[in-house]
Scaffold this motif. Structure first.
Motif, PDB file in Angstrom:
ATOM      1  N   ALA A   1       0.816  -1.208   0.000  1.00  0.00           N
ATOM      2  CA  ALA A   1       0.000   0.000   0.000  1.00  0.00           C
ATOM      3  C   ALA A   1       0.852   1.262   0.000  1.00  0.00           C
ATOM      4  N   LYS A   2       2.161   1.081   0.083  1.00  0.00           N
ATOM      5  CA  LYS A   2       3.081   2.219   0.071  1.00  0.00           C
ATOM      6  C   LYS A   2       2.894   3.153   1.259  1.00  0.00           C
ATOM      7  N   ILE A   3       2.670   2.591   2.403  1.00  0.00           N
ATOM      8  CA  ILE A   3       2.559   3.426   3.592  1.00  0.00           C
ATOM      9  C   ILE A   3       3.488   2.884   4.678  1.00  0.00           C
ATOM     10  N   THR A   4       3.680   3.672   5.721  1.00  0.00           N
ATOM     11  CA  THR A   4       4.559   3.246   6.809  1.00  0.00           C
ATOM     12  C   THR A   4       3.853   2.204   7.675  1.00  0.00           C
ATOM     13  N   ARG A   5       4.650   1.464   8.401  1.00  0.00           N
ATOM     14  CA  ARG A   5       4.074   0.476   9.320  1.00  0.00           C
ATOM     15  C   ARG A   5       3.216   1.177  10.365  1.00  0.00           C
ATOM     16  N   SER A   6       3.724   2.295  10.817  1.00  0.00           N
ATOM     17  CA  SER A   6       3.008   3.035  11.849  1.00  0.00           C
ATOM     18  C   SER A   6       1.613   3.424  11.375  1.00  0.00           C
ATOM     19  N   ARG A   7       1.580   3.994  10.207  1.00  0.00           N
ATOM     20  CA  ARG A   7       0.298   4.408   9.661  1.00  0.00           C
ATOM     21  C   ARG A   7      -0.631   3.209   9.533  1.00  0.00           C
ATOM     22  N   LEU A   8      -0.053   2.117   9.106  1.00  0.00           N
ATOM     23  CA  LEU A   8      -0.855   0.912   8.941  1.00  0.00           C
ATOM     24  C   LEU A   8      -1.420   0.426  10.273  1.00  0.00           C
ATOM     25  N   SER A   9      -0.606   0.471  11.293  1.00  0.00           N
ATOM     26  CA  SER A   9      -1.088   0.051  12.614  1.00  0.00           C
ATOM     27  C   SER A   9      -2.332   0.826  13.009  1.00  0.00           C
TER      28      SER A   9
END
Lengths: 183, 183
Positions: free
Chosen positions: A88-96
DNA sequence: TCGTATTGCTTGAAGTATCAAGTTCCCTGT
DNA sequence: ACAGGGAACTTGATACTTCAAGCAATACGA
């Protein structure tokens, strides 16, 4: 001053072309500026448009929808967090944070990874699948109306190729803090 | 299910092509999906890239930088709030918050409009100008490196034209709540 | 000159993003 | 067997965006 998406107005060099010396910044030409502005306007307007469309019809932003899409395509409708973040091209943090929200909606569920106790799977629930099923047609229609219905096949092809080049240039390689693949 | 940026995986119709009946959604073909994904990836990665670059070098997000750029191009370095919002393609609300922040940084100043007591001007301060002067070269370089250095002139031309069409299709007309020009 | 709609802009709350830590677990070499 | 480093993910604080009201001033018709 040429400012990348700003025509000249304050610098002495007149706006387009390169500046004087050997090390001076290579400003954008008028043509390049028009291209760059069109790029920004189109992407800004389109993202806004799709965000509103999905917020209205599905109660979630475009990127959250994209997460569900990734999951529905994955085997057993599940993906490791890191894998999902990369796709999704996002950071792990954002995903969390995002998954926490989707979980609250009942559209995604977390599951422990048996082989790696640190690992988590994000799993699309049946409800999540239902939302997708209900919302996808409208979303496709919106994309089609904004993009494909307005471009000739040749334009679509050229656009796709250009975008691919840009995306590839910005992708992975090297290691880094939280976004290894963004460096 | 085809989900606009999702290959088939769950619908019976096989993924590409149109679906059965007369009113069914027109899913994206495989080719269209590749284009759409490249589009999203490129724009996502590029926005992130520029946001980080400007956050690092200027302490502000890309869009805030864009506001300063609009101001430096305007006569007397000032613009009415609504006009600025339109040019930057953002809502008035968002602009109010943004200008509040830029004001706190000393880069923009508000000024009352003499002819309309409801009106406000956003004015670029000398400090704001200084920031632009200091940061613009790096930003142009980033844009160039990500975009123009990677595309042939023909690709640039095609990209610009396609983006223009898309932007125009999403623009103004009609009246609406807070974003008349986005409907 | 009122009354009403509209315009221009702001505000506050709720949602989302980013950044810097922090925790737990895995892997490697010794 | 265990120390050290790295990997996987989360958390909390702060910044930013969005949405729905809200206020004040203007425009306009009666």
């Amino acid at each position: 001053m040429n400012t990348a998406s700003a025509s000249a107005s304050t610098d002495g060099s007149g706006g387009s072309g390169s500046s004087g010396g050997s090390g001076g910044p290579r400003w954008l030409s008028d043509e390049e500026q028009r291209t760059w502005r069109a790029f920004m306007h189109a992407t800004t307007l389109l993202e806004d448009h799709l965000d509103r469309q999905l917020q209205r019809d599905a109660g979630m932003p475009h990127i959250y929808y994209g997460l569900l899409v990734q999951l529905v395509e994955a085997p057993r409708r599940r993906l490791r967090m890191t894998e999902l973040a990369m796709r999704a091209k996002i950071t792990r943090s954002r995903l969390s944070h995002a998954v926490a929200r989707l979980e609250k909606n009942g559209w995604v569920r977390r599951e422990d990874c048996p082989s790696d106790k640190r690992g988590q799977f994000a799993v699309l629930t049946d409800e999540g699948y239902g939302v997708l099923e209900r919302v996808a047609p409208g979303h496709v229609a919106a994309v089609r109306q904004a993009l494909f219905d307005r471009l000739t096949p040749e334009q679509q092809k050229a656009l796709g190729e250009a975008m691919l080049v840009i995306a590839e240039g910005l992708q992975p390689e090297g290691a880094g803090a939280d976004l290894p693949w963004l460096r």
